[in-house]
Design an enzyme around this catalytic site. Sequence first.
Site, PDB file in Angstrom:
ATOM      1  N   LYS A 149       1.935  10.861 -11.819  1.00  0.00           N
ATOM      2  CA  LYS A 149       1.209  10.107 -12.694  1.00  0.00           C
ATOM      3  C   LYS A 149       1.736   8.815 -12.914  1.00  0.00           C
ATOM      4  O   LYS A 149       2.937   8.614 -13.326  1.00  0.00           O
ATOM      5  CB  LYS A 149       0.755  10.562 -14.040  1.00  0.00           C
ATOM      6  CG  LYS A 149      -0.439  11.662 -13.818  1.00  0.00           C
ATOM      7  CD  LYS A 149      -0.723  12.132 -15.223  1.00  0.00           C
ATOM      8  CE  LYS A 149      -1.752  12.927 -15.575  1.00  0.00           C
ATOM      9  NZ  LYS A 149      -2.141  13.377 -16.736  1.00  0.00           N
TER      10      LYS A 149
ATOM     11  N   ASN B 248      -2.063  17.770 -21.402  1.00  0.00           N
ATOM     12  CA  ASN B 248      -2.585  16.409 -22.361  1.00  0.00           C
ATOM     13  C   ASN B 248      -2.947  17.023 -23.492  1.00  0.00           C
ATOM     14  O   ASN B 248      -3.444  16.451 -24.469  1.00  0.00           O
ATOM     15  CB  ASN B 248      -3.710  15.761 -21.566  1.00  0.00           C
ATOM     16  CG  ASN B 248      -3.335  14.879 -20.502  1.00  0.00           C
ATOM     17  OD1 ASN B 248      -2.417  14.265 -20.482  1.00  0.00           O
ATOM     18  ND2 ASN B 248      -4.191  15.209 -19.510  1.00  0.00           N
TER      19      ASN B 248
ATOM     20  N   HIS C  64       5.495   7.434 -27.798  1.00  0.00           N
ATOM     21  CA  HIS C  64       4.575   8.346 -27.065  1.00  0.00           C
ATOM     22  C   HIS C  64       4.788   9.799 -27.835  1.00  0.00           C
ATOM     23  O   HIS C  64       3.588  10.296 -28.238  1.00  0.00           O
ATOM     24  CB  HIS C  64       4.789   8.480 -25.630  1.00  0.00           C
ATOM     25  CG  HIS C  64       3.835   9.361 -24.993  1.00  0.00           C
ATOM     26  ND1 HIS C  64       2.521   9.304 -25.089  1.00  0.00           N
ATOM     27  CD2 HIS C  64       4.044  10.349 -24.444  1.00  0.00           C
ATOM     28  CE1 HIS C  64       1.804  10.452 -24.155  1.00  0.00           C
ATOM     29  NE2 HIS C  64       2.832  11.050 -24.100  1.00  0.00           N
TER      30      HIS C  64
ATOM     31  N   HIS D  12      -3.006   9.215 -27.987  1.00  0.00           N
ATOM     32  CA  HIS D  12      -2.837   7.959 -27.187  1.00  0.00           C
ATOM     33  C   HIS D  12      -3.984   7.193 -28.205  1.00  0.00           C
ATOM     34  O   HIS D  12      -3.495   5.874 -28.182  1.00  0.00           O
ATOM     35  CB  HIS D  12      -3.793   8.201 -26.028  1.00  0.00           C
ATOM     36  CG  HIS D  12      -2.904   8.717 -24.864  1.00  0.00           C
ATOM     37  ND1 HIS D  12      -3.537   9.223 -23.574  1.00  0.00           N
ATOM     38  CD2 HIS D  12      -1.610   9.042 -24.886  1.00  0.00           C
ATOM     39  CE1 HIS D  12      -2.469   9.535 -23.114  1.00  0.00           C
ATOM     40  NE2 HIS D  12      -1.355   9.496 -23.560  1.00  0.00           N
TER      41      HIS D  12
ATOM     42  N   LYS E 275       5.389  22.463 -15.446  1.00  0.00           N
ATOM     43  CA  LYS E 275       4.658  21.393 -15.009  1.00  0.00           C
ATOM     44  C   LYS E 275       4.672  21.544 -13.425  1.00  0.00           C
ATOM     45  O   LYS E 275       3.601  21.101 -12.818  1.00  0.00           O
ATOM     46  CB  LYS E 275       5.254  20.118 -15.323  1.00  0.00           C
ATOM     47  CG  LYS E 275       4.450  18.831 -15.078  1.00  0.00           C
ATOM     48  CD  LYS E 275       4.808  17.619 -15.653  1.00  0.00           C
ATOM     49  CE  LYS E 275       4.014  16.580 -15.382  1.00  0.00           C
ATOM     50  NZ  LYS E 275       4.018  15.342 -16.204  1.00  0.00           N
TER      51      LYS E 275
ATOM     52  N   ARG F 107      -4.655  20.831 -14.360  1.00  0.00           N
ATOM     53  CA  ARG F 107      -3.852  19.871 -15.025  1.00  0.00           C
ATOM     54  C   ARG F 107      -4.140  19.135 -16.263  1.00  0.00           C
ATOM     55  O   ARG F 107      -3.107  18.990 -17.048  1.00  0.00           O
ATOM     56  CB  ARG F 107      -3.466  18.921 -13.792  1.00  0.00           C
ATOM     57  CG  ARG F 107      -2.024  17.812 -14.350  1.00  0.00           C
ATOM     58  CD  ARG F 107      -1.780  16.982 -13.117  1.00  0.00           C
ATOM     59  NE  ARG F 107      -0.808  16.128 -13.407  1.00  0.00           N
ATOM     60  CZ  ARG F 107       0.031  15.246 -12.644  1.00  0.00           C
ATOM     61  NH1 ARG F 107      -0.341  15.294 -11.450  1.00  0.00           N
ATOM     62  NH2 ARG F 107       0.742  14.590 -12.994  1.00  0.00           N
TER      63      ARG F 107
ATOM     64  N   HIS G 255      -2.502  14.764 -26.629  1.00  0.00           N
ATOM     65  CA  HIS G 255      -2.660  13.438 -26.150  1.00  0.00           C
ATOM     66  C   HIS G 255      -3.818  12.446 -26.423  1.00  0.00           C
ATOM     67  O   HIS G 255      -3.684  11.344 -26.517  1.00  0.00           O
ATOM     68  CB  HIS G 255      -2.341  13.510 -24.799  1.00  0.00           C
ATOM     69  CG  HIS G 255      -0.962  13.874 -24.276  1.00  0.00           C
ATOM     70  ND1 HIS G 255      -0.454  14.936 -24.647  1.00  0.00           N
ATOM     71  CD2 HIS G 255       0.095  13.363 -23.479  1.00  0.00           C
ATOM     72  CE1 HIS G 255       0.836  14.979 -24.209  1.00  0.00           C
ATOM     73  NE2 HIS G 255       1.155  13.884 -23.337  1.00  0.00           N
TER      74      HIS G 255
ATOM     75  N   GLU H 228       7.094  16.878 -26.115  1.00  0.00           N
ATOM     76  CA  GLU H 228       6.319  17.188 -24.919  1.00  0.00           C
ATOM     77  C   GLU H 228       6.892  18.520 -24.399  1.00  0.00           C
ATOM     78  O   GLU H 228       6.329  19.092 -23.624  1.00  0.00           O
ATOM     79  CB  GLU H 228       6.960  16.243 -23.777  1.00  0.00           C
ATOM     80  CG  GLU H 228       6.139  14.877 -24.170  1.00  0.00           C
ATOM     81  CD  GLU H 228       4.595  14.849 -23.529  1.00  0.00           C
ATOM     82  OE1 GLU H 228       4.020  15.548 -23.309  1.00  0.00           O
ATOM     83  OE2 GLU H 228       4.160  13.773 -23.648  1.00  0.00           O
TER      84      GLU H 228
ATOM     85  N   GLU I  86      -5.580  16.341 -11.159  1.00  0.00           N
ATOM     86  CA  GLU I  86      -6.087  16.603 -12.596  1.00  0.00           C
ATOM     87  C   GLU I  86      -7.619  16.896 -12.563  1.00  0.00           C
ATOM     88  O   GLU I  86      -8.370  16.061 -13.221  1.00  0.00           O
ATOM     89  CB  GLU I  86      -5.833  15.401 -13.457  1.00  0.00           C
ATOM     90  CG  GLU I  86      -6.009  15.743 -15.132  1.00  0.00           C
ATOM     91  CD  GLU I  86      -5.309  14.931 -16.204  1.00  0.00           C
ATOM     92  OE1 GLU I  86      -4.345  15.019 -16.365  1.00  0.00           O
ATOM     93  OE2 GLU I  86      -6.198  13.859 -16.393  1.00  0.00           O
TER      94      GLU I  86
ATOM     95  N   ARG J 197       0.852  -1.272   0.104  1.00  0.00           N
ATOM     96  CA  ARG J 197      -0.042   0.100  -0.126  1.00  0.00           C
ATOM     97  C   ARG J 197       0.846   1.277  -0.134  1.00  0.00           C
ATOM     98  O   ARG J 197       0.248   2.348   0.417  1.00  0.00           O
ATOM     99  CB  ARG J 197      -1.009   0.008   1.235  1.00  0.00           C
ATOM    100  CG  ARG J 197      -2.190  -1.205   1.221  1.00  0.00           C
ATOM    101  CD  ARG J 197      -2.963  -0.946   2.182  1.00  0.00           C
ATOM    102  NE  ARG J 197      -3.951  -2.055   2.136  1.00  0.00           N
ATOM    103  CZ  ARG J 197      -3.954  -3.115   2.792  1.00  0.00           C
ATOM    104  NH1 ARG J 197      -3.062  -3.376   3.578  1.00  0.00           N
ATOM    105  NH2 ARG J 197      -4.958  -4.204   2.641  1.00  0.00           N
TER     106      ARG J 197
END
Length: 369
Positions: free
Chosen positions: A147, A249, A269, A256, A231, A245, A252, A189, A241, A125
């Site tokens: 993330k 993306n 990517h 994606h 960032k 935030r 993206h 990026e 997010e 955990r």
Amino acid sequence: MQSIPTTFIHIDLGQRSYPIALGSGVIAMLGTSLSLPVGTAAVIVSNATVAPLYVSRLIASISATYSQIQTVVLPDGEAHKNWATLNLIFDALLRQGCDRKTVLYALGGGVIGDMTGFAAACYMRGVPFVQVPTTLLAQVDSSVGGKTAINHPLGKNMIGAFYQPQLVVCDLDTLDTLPARELAAGLAEVIKYGPIADMELFAWLEAHMDALVARERGALAHVVKRSCEIKAAVVGADEREAGLRAILNFGHTFGHAIEAGMGYGVWLHGEGVAAGMVMAAHLSQRLGLVDGSFVERLTRLIERAGLPTRGPVLDAQDNAGRYLELMRVDKKAEGGEIRFVLIDGPGKAVMRAAPDALVREVIDQCCAS
């Protein structure tokens, strides 16, 4: 090669705050000039490409801090960012009897960082971890902000957690061994930060793109630092997010879809994001948010970075339909409605939906024929 002094950028998240250390030879400073997470053991997670280059350097740097150091070497590539590979990390941790005083070190690019962070979030955990990104893409984006995720065949990064590292170590020396295609993917990026937040950076990139492609150390240091600063500000304001935030993306949603539709690893990517930014810019233009000159300016910069400006055909019969199908499996989608990060004037981003018919027109316009 120019040596860059170490600088620090602070990620302000209250009790989860941490520094980003950026400079030349920063890996060698671990355990001396940089404070490391307390623990009895360390496990370095890397891949078959990066491990032979940098594992021994990292071990030497942290060996005085931890009584035991183990290494887990995973297969390289986005195609392995899945449950099976993630379980290799858990298998090693369990076999070695690792407990909550074990610190994980993610040594590699975005795939390694995402999987190691997700493993750290899940194991017992939660155990501490450190990001040691060795690609430009990871240094300017994926290593910062917490993330963590793995891919699912139906969607990229759909299984994961928000889990912050305790330290990010951006050693610019590691970029010397980066393949040209990977360097270009990282530049995608970097470029995205201009249209969404900082047109001064965008203009700087236009003036210095040749230096970046040539790996001039000072130019690389500048873009890594500025990207991390942007960032850091966004993540500090919206860690999970909930709103702001999401602007990170940009490109993206389309990107994606390209990665999933082509098969993970066929397009990098950053390559998917590059073509996705062009599509998102055209969609912004069609919605009256930017003019054609801005779209052309962005397209030219992406092209100069050595990146694709047109998306692939994912389905010969209904290409736009396939894109839409994949984009509906996106973390920003709400109730099946696709929400895009669009440019609401240069330097400002907005999240909004768009009619499917308009999106189809953009995809038909922006994909290879």
